[in-house]
Scaffold this motif. Structure first.
Motif, PDB file in Angstrom:
ATOM      1  N   HIS A  39       0.798  -1.002   0.126  1.00  9.21           N
ATOM      2  CA  HIS A  39      -0.005  -0.065   0.072  1.00  9.21           C
ATOM      3  C   HIS A  39       0.867   1.463  -0.050  1.00  9.21           C
ATOM      4  CE1 HIS A  39       0.745   0.128   4.511  1.00  9.21           C
ATOM      5  NE2 HIS A  39       0.557   1.167   4.375  1.00  9.21           N
ATOM      6  N   GLU A  88      -9.668   3.397   1.267  1.00 12.87           N
ATOM      7  CA  GLU A  88      -9.696   2.439   0.202  1.00 12.87           C
ATOM      8  C   GLU A  88     -10.034   3.267  -1.124  1.00 12.87           C
ATOM      9  OE1 GLU A  88     -12.268  -0.918   0.893  1.00 12.87           O
ATOM     10  OE2 GLU A  88     -10.675  -1.943   2.049  1.00 12.87           O
ATOM     11  N   GLN A 138      -8.556  -0.634  -3.135  1.00 13.45           N
ATOM     12  CA  GLN A 138      -6.960  -0.630  -2.901  1.00 13.45           C
ATOM     13  C   GLN A 138      -6.688   0.287  -1.655  1.00 13.45           C
ATOM     14  OE1 GLN A 138      -4.171  -2.243  -3.945  1.00 13.45           O
ATOM     15  NE2 GLN A 138      -3.162  -1.196  -2.323  1.00 13.45           N
ATOM     16  N   THR A 139      -6.227  -0.446  -0.562  1.00  8.37           N
ATOM     17  CA  THR A 139      -5.835   0.425   0.645  1.00  8.37           C
ATOM     18  C   THR A 139      -4.568   1.397   0.386  1.00  8.37           C
ATOM     19  OG1 THR A 139      -6.496  -1.648   1.959  1.00  8.37           O
ATOM     20  CG2 THR A 139      -5.029   0.102   2.948  1.00  8.37           C
ATOM     21  N   PHE A 140      -4.846   2.658   1.045  1.00 13.43           N
ATOM     22  CA  PHE A 140      -3.600   3.565   0.992  1.00 13.43           C
ATOM     23  C   PHE A 140      -3.793   4.261   2.323  1.00 13.43           C
ATOM     24  CE2 PHE A 140      -6.995   5.832  -0.989  1.00 13.43           C
ATOM     25  CZ  PHE A 140      -7.196   6.951  -0.778  1.00 13.43           C
TER      26      PHE A 140
END
Length: 250
Positions: A65, A98, A103-105
Motif C-alpha cells: 500500500h 480504500e 486498494q488500501t492507502f
C-alpha cells in the motif's frame, strides 16, 4: 498537496524477518530500529538520499500500500472521499482509506521539516555482486476490467500526476515529479479484487532474477520484458527491463 510518497511492503508475520533481509539486500538498504506497539514497522534506509520504503508485519498474506504525506489531513480525506474513496480507520496523524476499487492507502501528516530538497537523488540504485544494477521505483496497481476506468480516474485526480504514454494497451502510467516512485496501472484479464505489487527496473533482467532467487525468491513467470517472482513471504513482485536510471523502457 501530496508532499511525499511512501511504498509500504506488508508482509506475513511468519516470514517478516526473512522478507526484511531480502528487501534490504536487493535495494541496498540498511534497516531501521523496529517501532510500533509490537515492533511491526521498519524503514529501509538507502545508502544515500531520503527514505521512502517501509515494511509492516501483518497477520494476513500481505501486499503493498501507499502512504501519502499531506499538509492538511482532514482536507485530503475530504478530497479523496469526494472522488469515491472510503475511510477505513482514523489515527492521530493518519487515516486509512480504500480507493473505489478497494486498494488500501493511507494519508499521513507531512513533516515539513523533512521535506526533500528537489535536487536530492530520490531512489538509490543497487548493485548485485555481478555488477547488475536494479532499482525499486514503481508500484503497479492491478485492476479488474470493471474497476479500471474508475480507479484510473481516481488516482489521476487524487495525485494530480501526469499520465505518460505506455506501449502496451493494458497499462497506463502516472509520474509525480519529486516523488520516489511512479504508478503503473495494469488492466487484469480476470475479475479480481484490486491489489498492488512493486516493480524493479534492471540493467539485466535475467541476472537480477537469478540473484533474487539465490536470495530466497521464487521465479513464477518469464516474459520478454519482465519476470514475475515471489519474495520469501510468497508475495508477488516483478523485475522489469526498464532503465533503472530513468525508469523508462529502452
Amino acid at each position: 498537496m501530496i508532499r511525499w510518497t511512501w511504498a509500504f511492503l506488508d508482509r506475513p508475520a511468519t516470514t517478516f524477518d526473512a522478507c526484511v533481509r531480502f528487501w534490504a539486500t536487493v535495494t541496498g538498504s540498511t534497516v531501521s530500529a523496529p517501532r510500533g506497539a509490537h515492533d511491526e514497522f521498519v524503514t529501509l534506509l538507502p545508502s544515500r538520499g531520503p527514505a521512502w520504503l517501509k515494511m509492516q508485519r501483518v497477520g494476513d498474506d500481505g501486499g503493498v500500500h501507499l502512504d501519502l504525506d499531506v499538509d492538511d489531513l482532514p482536507a485530503a480525506v475530504t478530497v479523496a472521499t469526494g472522488l469515491g474513496a472510503r475511510v477505513v480507520a482514523h489515527g492521530g496523524d493518519y487515516t486509512v482509506l480504500e480507493s473505489p476499487a478497494g486498494q488500501t492507502f493511507c494519508f499521513t501528516q507531512a513533516d515539513t521539516a523533512s521535506i526533500t530538497d528537489p535536487t536530492t537523488p530520490l531512489v538509490t540504485v543497487s548493485s548485485a555482486p555481478d555488477g547488475t544494477v536494479s532499482r525499486l521505483d514503481q508500484i503497479c496497481l492491478d485492476l479488474s476490467p470493471t474497476d479500471l476506468a474508475t480507479d484510473t480516474t481516481f488516482w489521476r485526480e487524487l495525485t494530480g500526476w501526469a499520465p505518460e504514454p505506455v506501449r502496451r494497451p493494458e497499462f497506463s502510467r502516472l509520474r509525480g515529479p519529486g516523488h520516489p516512485v511512479q504508478l503503473l496501472i495494469q488492466r487484469l484479464d480476470d475479475h479480481l479484487p484490486a491489489s498492488a505489487h512493486p516493480d524493479l527496473s534492471s540493467t539485466d533482467l535475467a541476472a537480477t532474477a537469478a540473484w533474487h532467487t539465490a536470495l530466497g525468491a521464487t521465479r513464477v513467470t518469464d516474459t520478454p520484458h519482465w519476470i514475475v517472482l515471489r519474495d520469501p513471504g510468497g508475495v508477488h513482485y516483478c523485475v522489469t527491463a526498464r532503465d533503472p536510471y530513468t525508469g523508462r523502457v529502452p
